[in-house]
Design a protein around this motif. Sequence first.
Motif, mmCIF file in Angstrom:
data_model
loop_
_atom_site.group_PDB
_atom_site.id
_atom_site.type_symbol
_atom_site.label_atom_id
_atom_site.label_comp_id
_atom_site.label_asym_id
_atom_site.label_seq_id
_atom_site.Cartn_x
_atom_site.Cartn_y
_atom_site.Cartn_z
ATOM 1 N N SER A 145 0.848 -1.177 0.000
ATOM 2 C CA SER A 145 0.000 0.000 0.000
ATOM 3 C C SER A 145 0.892 1.238 0.000
ATOM 4 N N CYS A 146 0.342 2.357 -0.496
ATOM 5 C CA CYS A 146 1.160 3.571 -0.538
ATOM 6 C C CYS A 146 1.347 4.131 0.872
ATOM 7 N N ARG A 147 0.468 3.705 1.769
ATOM 8 C CA ARG A 147 0.622 4.121 3.173
ATOM 9 C C ARG A 147 1.970 3.591 3.710
ATOM 10 N N SER A 150 5.173 4.977 -0.164
ATOM 11 C CA SER A 150 4.638 6.006 -1.063
ATOM 12 C C SER A 150 5.360 6.018 -2.413
ATOM 13 N N CYS A 153 3.586 5.362 -5.817
ATOM 14 C CA CYS A 153 2.815 6.393 -6.532
ATOM 15 C C CYS A 153 3.678 7.035 -7.615
ATOM 16 N N SER A 158 0.473 11.815 -5.047
ATOM 17 C CA SER A 158 0.826 11.666 -3.633
ATOM 18 C C SER A 158 -0.125 10.651 -3.016
ATOM 19 N N CYS A 159 0.315 10.086 -1.900
ATOM 20 C CA CYS A 159 -0.489 9.052 -1.257
ATOM 21 C C CYS A 159 -1.551 9.690 -0.360
ATOM 22 N N ASP A 164 -5.555 5.220 1.451
ATOM 23 C CA ASP A 164 -4.463 4.353 1.021
ATOM 24 C C ASP A 164 -4.433 4.193 -0.505
ATOM 25 N N CYS A 166 -3.107 6.310 -4.305
ATOM 26 C CA CYS A 166 -2.298 7.384 -4.868
ATOM 27 C C CYS A 166 -3.215 8.318 -5.658
#
Length: 219
Positions: A145-147, A150, A153, A158-159, A164, A166
């Motif tokens: 996950s981008c959480r 990041s 993305c 941006s995340c 969660d 992008c």
Amino acid sequence: MTAGNNMFDDCAVTKSPRTLSTPQHRISDPRLWSISTHLQLFVSIGTESGSWTNAWDINECETGAHNCESNEICENTIGSFKCVTKCSPGYKLIDGKCEDVDECSSKDLHKCDVRAECINTVGGYECECEEGFDGDGKNCQPKSSCRKNSAICDRHASCNIFLDICDCKTGYTGDGITCHDVNECDAKDKPCPGEGRCLNLDGGYVCCKDGQDDATCIK
Ligand SMILES: [Ca+2]
Ligand SMILES: [Ca+2]
């Protein structure tokens, strides 16, 4: 009356004796002539009684009056039909042989995700998600996950840590993993007022004055 007189001379493009052969009937008659125009071809027969009858081409493929095998496709021809080898899905007929289709040669021929590599195989193709992505190749999702990371993305995204996902930044569009510039100048509602010329830029746009070149306009 015999064929070849001037009855059809005005519209005749080609004129040659021919045999009409279908499973339904076979006419071989020296008085049988084909006359083709760019619209259609028809056959005129000088009958015994001396009157004329016209015989239009029969589409045996539509009427079912053909004897093509189940592995063949019926193709109508003027005055007859032909049976053409039918290739299995994933193959196409080239010079009488069923050859593999390279589905990866065009994005219209395969269903791989934009995040997948298309691999051509004989009779089909495979899709393999790129590194960092999971899925069957037709749908690829980021592994992490981008959480947590990041970096998955796009550089123009941006995340959104709450969702969660992008998010592409303003001026860009896409799924957040890949973002593309929006061409604001193509918008239905012209972004530049009056006579101003719209110049698309990466991530934005500018309105140029009349006669202003791009370089001066961007400054
Ligand atoms: Ca293939
Ligand atoms: Ca733009």
